[in-house]
Design a protein around this motif. Sequence first.
Motif, PDB file in Angstrom:
ATOM      1  N   CYS A  56      -5.817  -0.969  -2.529  1.00 57.51           N
ATOM      2  CA  CYS A  56      -6.638  -0.242  -1.557  1.00 57.51           C
ATOM      3  C   CYS A  56      -8.049  -0.076  -2.102  1.00 57.51           C
ATOM      4  O   CYS A  56      -8.247   0.244  -3.275  1.00 57.51           O
ATOM      5  CB  CYS A  56      -6.023   1.123  -1.247  1.00 57.51           C
TER       6      CYS A  56
ATOM      7  N   THR B  12       2.927  -2.629   2.312  1.00 52.65           N
ATOM      8  CA  THR B  12       1.991  -1.710   1.668  1.00 52.65           C
ATOM      9  C   THR B  12       0.915  -1.338   2.669  1.00 52.65           C
ATOM     10  O   THR B  12       0.264  -2.208   3.251  1.00 52.65           O
ATOM     11  CB  THR B  12       1.372  -2.345   0.416  1.00 52.65           C
ATOM     12  N   VAL B  13       0.696  -0.072   2.854  1.00 49.22           N
ATOM     13  CA  VAL B  13      -0.246   0.418   3.861  1.00 49.22           C
ATOM     14  C   VAL B  13      -1.218   1.363   3.170  1.00 49.22           C
ATOM     15  O   VAL B  13      -0.820   2.390   2.600  1.00 49.22           O
ATOM     16  CB  VAL B  13       0.480   1.146   5.008  1.00 49.22           C
ATOM     17  N   CYS B  14      -2.492   0.980   3.218  1.00 46.69           N
ATOM     18  CA  CYS B  14      -3.525   1.852   2.677  1.00 46.69           C
ATOM     19  C   CYS B  14      -3.891   2.916   3.707  1.00 46.69           C
ATOM     20  O   CYS B  14      -3.648   2.755   4.908  1.00 46.69           O
ATOM     21  CB  CYS B  14      -4.761   1.030   2.291  1.00 46.69           C
ATOM     22  N   GLU B  15      -4.496   3.969   3.222  1.00 48.79           N
ATOM     23  CA  GLU B  15      -4.892   5.059   4.108  1.00 48.79           C
ATOM     24  C   GLU B  15      -5.836   4.545   5.191  1.00 48.79           C
ATOM     25  O   GLU B  15      -6.782   3.816   4.907  1.00 48.79           O
ATOM     26  CB  GLU B  15      -5.571   6.156   3.295  1.00 48.79           C
ATOM     27  N   GLY B  16      -5.522   4.914   6.443  1.00 45.92           N
ATOM     28  CA  GLY B  16      -6.349   4.480   7.566  1.00 45.92           C
ATOM     29  C   GLY B  16      -5.852   3.216   8.220  1.00 45.92           C
ATOM     30  O   GLY B  16      -6.292   2.883   9.322  1.00 45.92           O
ATOM     31  N   GLN B  17      -4.946   2.468   7.559  1.00 43.93           N
ATOM     32  CA  GLN B  17      -4.399   1.270   8.158  1.00 43.93           C
ATOM     33  C   GLN B  17      -3.248   1.622   9.096  1.00 43.93           C
ATOM     34  O   GLN B  17      -2.626   2.675   8.984  1.00 43.93           O
ATOM     35  CB  GLN B  17      -3.922   0.303   7.070  1.00 43.93           C
ATOM     36  N   THR B  18      -2.969   0.713  10.024  1.00 50.90           N
ATOM     37  CA  THR B  18      -1.906   0.935  10.999  1.00 50.90           C
ATOM     38  C   THR B  18      -0.545   0.722  10.352  1.00 50.90           C
ATOM     39  O   THR B  18      -0.329  -0.272   9.654  1.00 50.90           O
ATOM     40  CB  THR B  18      -2.066  -0.024  12.192  1.00 50.90           C
TER      41      THR B  18
ATOM     42  N   PRO C 198      -1.493   2.752  -2.201  1.00 54.87           N
ATOM     43  CA  PRO C 198      -0.864   2.385  -0.928  1.00 54.87           C
ATOM     44  C   PRO C 198       0.504   3.041  -0.785  1.00 54.87           C
ATOM     45  O   PRO C 198       1.209   3.289  -1.768  1.00 54.87           O
ATOM     46  CB  PRO C 198      -0.746   0.857  -1.018  1.00 54.87           C
TER      47      PRO C 198
END
Length: 756
Positions: free
Chosen positions: A319, A362-368, A339
């Motif tokens: 991220c 893996t999802v970073c902050e702000g990602q869907t 993430p």
Amino acid sequence: MGLVLLGGCTVPSIDEIMAEGSASIEINYTPSFKAGCIVMLAEDGANAANFVVQRFTGGELTRQEPPLVWRVVRREGWSSRAKVNITAYERACNEKEVDRAELDVELSAKKYTVSLVTPDEDGDGYVAKNGDKGGTDCDDSGPNAAKMFPGNVEVCDDIDNNCVGGVDEGLPKETLYRDADGDGMGTGEAVQRCLPVMGWSRRTGDCNDSNREINPDAQEVCDEVDNNCVGGVDEGFDKNWYVDADGDGAVSEASLVVQCQRPAGYMHRPPNLAFDCRDDQAFNTPGKTEICDNRDNNCDGVADEGFTGKGDSCTNQTCTGTMVCTQAGTALECSAKPPKLFYPDADADGDGDGSSSAAAATVCEGQTIPQGHVENLHTDCDDADPSTKPGAPELCDAIDNNCDGVTDDGLVCNGTLKRVYDYHLTSANQGWKTVSMGANGYPVWIAGTGGKLAVKRGPGQRFESFSFGDPVEPAPVDGSLPVHAQNCGNHDWMVSWVDSQGRVFLGGLGGWITLHNGDPNLYCGPGTTPPRTGNTPSLDITGMVGFEVGGATHIYMTDVGGRLIRWTLGGPITVLSDPGAGAVELYGLHGLTENLLLAAGGTVGGTAGRLRAYTGGGTTVVPHTASALASSDFATAVWMGAEDRACAVGEAGQAWRWDGGTTWTRGALPAGTDDFSSVVMRYDRANPLSPVNGQCYMVDLNSSRKLRRWTPFGWAKGMELPTFANRPMRDIAMNPTGSEFWIVGDEGRVYHYPEP
């Protein structure tokens, strides 16, 4: 009522009044006349020497309201007429005459009325002037009328107190100024006049003569007023008030309020302290130590000076972010958070796929967040089955619902998934093709090729044989009953259905249909075939479902020629729908009511008609759309779980799901399958929210030993059939909740859950 007065020398009796002549005179006068005198004189009309006088003075008028009534009585020696004079006098009967009235009256019981104008509105005893009549009062009704009358003492009050036509005459005069507010200080032009008690002053200089609190002798107070008449307002007072909204001691310059009284929440500006640059935050105060917090702490116009690198790009694992202040404000750190891991949750039960092959997103902050994923939790042992996950309630269904590695643990399910080794089932020449259960689970009938037929009447009992050709000797060694002689002939039975009486209806190759009631002493019947078309041979029966309504039993069947046939027990066998020879082939039929039946098959050499509906008791055909891998692929079986839920299976491992419309959805192919042969849907209609609803169980024709499950969320973990299940499986029957099911196949294979 006015006072009644009698005129005469003596007071006559009532009889005398009535015997002699008289006249009644009503005398009206101004009601305010209380301090004067009214004189009434009556003279004989023929001899003035005969007269009578009556006086009414102030003391009597005070107690009297007009009118007065005077009765003049004729006395001896009088004529029949009299002359009457009525006169009002100011103050006393010998004072100034105010008004007069004269009458000539007949003393013959007549009535007369006179009016006198005698106003004394101010009650000072003097009557108002009225031309050549009236009294001597110079003002009888004005605001100062009571102070103005003849003979009154003249005082200094700008009034003609004594009615001589002058004001304040004879009084000493001096230089005075108008003092309207009575504070002892006058204003305006000086005048020469007498000194009254109030309203004038010998001193001048008042700057506001309408307010007695304002004059040159007054002490200045803070009230937005020039109290002491020096030409200024509130001199010597600090009227500047400010707000310290954030409570840091420094005030906001923009909050200035100028007034005497301290507004609520306001304060004076502290000496030697600059104004606050941000009064909404206590972090910003003039002279404060600067820290890293995105604020101008010391109010010097710059935020976070001294923290080099703030705002530069940075990374935290995968991220990206920028360098920002730490929470303590003493250093910098990367703004990107590590993430988060999201795992597939296909069955939407809140627990992600726990298999080793399930890859986390893996999802970073702000990602869907990927659809159908849950954060961190991934312990589900079967992510296509919403009834399975750690902590789920264990059910009697041969499935490890709580993912602890043990099936049906903690429950009394009366058995496991096993092969049934009853004496009459396991022969290699017994090719079982169909199995049906009673509405409450029993009896269970199985049938197959070569006239094989067996029934299990209840739990704990062994299968009885009604099979054609089964040897009577040797006798069963497991306690099973000997073979019953009353079989249904040497026919290949492919489909079956059990009614509420436990009777089994059979259909098979060559179009043979029959009924067996389970009585060892009766042969089955009728042993017939449906109507034929011309001289063509009867077609194989491929599907069967029955309904009991209003005392009638209707058996609906399909055949390989694409026909829908109805057998009314005790009545005719009717072909309801016939697409014509060689056009359609049907291989499965199911429904919950006669008004909606679903059939599986396909058109010969075409791409349509794999699935269709029959409505109106089978009289109307509604084609459905179901795509396939190849246009020649057929659907081979269908099962309805609810009025708008069904599954169908077919060749090459294909499966379709129906949600009540006319289009079926084909699922992804499961691994290692052959042609599917049978399907049931697990659907507890008494519990529409059950997570097991909509799960489809199916068997196939290969030797994989798999009982496959297809849920609305995908292919769930299949069940391993016991050893020796390496033969084609032909049919499956299940109760709605999945707590009991039977599977039959070639070479005597019969499997049951729960089998002790």
